[in-house]
Design an enzyme around this catalytic site. Structure first.
Site, PDB file in Angstrom:
ATOM      1  CG  ASP A 126      28.520  65.309 -13.575  1.00 12.11           C
ATOM      2  OD1 ASP A 126      28.555  66.482 -13.162  1.00 12.11           O
ATOM      3  OD2 ASP A 126      29.537  64.662 -13.878  1.00 12.11           O
TER       4      ASP A 126
ATOM      5  CD  GLU B 133      22.975  72.447 -10.114  1.00 13.61           C
ATOM      6  OE1 GLU B 133      23.905  72.988  -9.498  1.00 13.61           O
ATOM      7  OE2 GLU B 133      22.866  71.210 -10.264  1.00 13.61           O
TER       8      GLU B 133
ATOM      9  CG  ASP C 261      24.697  68.926 -12.853  1.00 14.60           C
ATOM     10  OD1 ASP C 261      24.681  70.142 -12.598  1.00 14.60           O
ATOM     11  OD2 ASP C 261      25.672  68.187 -12.584  1.00 14.60           O
TER      12      ASP C 261
END
Length: 177
Positions: free
Chosen positions: A139, A67, A7
């Protein structure tokens, strides 16, 4: 299969490693790479690159997933996030890992069941799906979530690949050749 999820973020980059055997998912590790907020951009990008590289050396994943960046209201923030993402992707490809990408919407749909889920819902479902003793940080939860998304999507993509190699395809929900 050992999957590394990322992420990306300029301040905090989350990571999560899971394994998949058959339909079973298992938690390996997760955490964050934090960059010094007082450092200049090149130093922060180096921290992300080095951190991801160290995670790869430590956990030896078979593949990676990251992501996708969404377009932010602030163009400068979007550019900075894109650069952080680029540093992470560079570390992944430098290690010869196959890299897949998923949007936040795809991650939320795969983990929670709907694309408008809140971060707390993603955290809760990641904890449940991986039988974690406590909630992961936001996160790390997103990184584990994108790895879970890939673990589930990988089966679908593999099935479609096998069908395509046989000259078959899906049309309106049915196999056609």
């Amino acid at each position: 299969m050992r999957i590394l999820g990322i992420d990306p973020g300029l301040r905090t980059t989350g990571f999560g490693i899971i394994t998949k055997q058959g339909s079973q998912l298992a938690y390996i590790a997760s955490g964050t790479i934090n960059t010094p907020t007082t450092a200049e951009l090149p130093e922060r990008l180096k921290t992300i690159f080095s951190g991801v590289s160290e995670i790869i050396r430590t956990y030896c994943p078979n593949c990676a997933v990251i992501e996708k960046v969404f377009v932010n209201v602030n163009p400068q923030s979007t550019l900075l996030l894109g650069q952080a993402r680029g540093a992470a992707i560079s570390a992944l490809v430098a290690a010869d890992l196959a890299v897949s990408e998923y949007t936040a919407l795809q991650l939320k749909q795969a983990v929670v069941g709907h694309g408008k889920a809140h971060k707390s819902q993603v955290q809760d479902m990641v904890q449940r799906l991986l039988a974690l003793p406590q909630l992961p940080g936001t996160d790390a939860a997103d990184a584990l979530g994108v790895a879970i998304c890939h673990a589930h999507s990988g089966d679908t993509l593999a099935t479609l690949g096998k069908l395509a190699s046989k000259g078959l395809r899906m049309k309106r929900g049915r196999l056609v050749g």
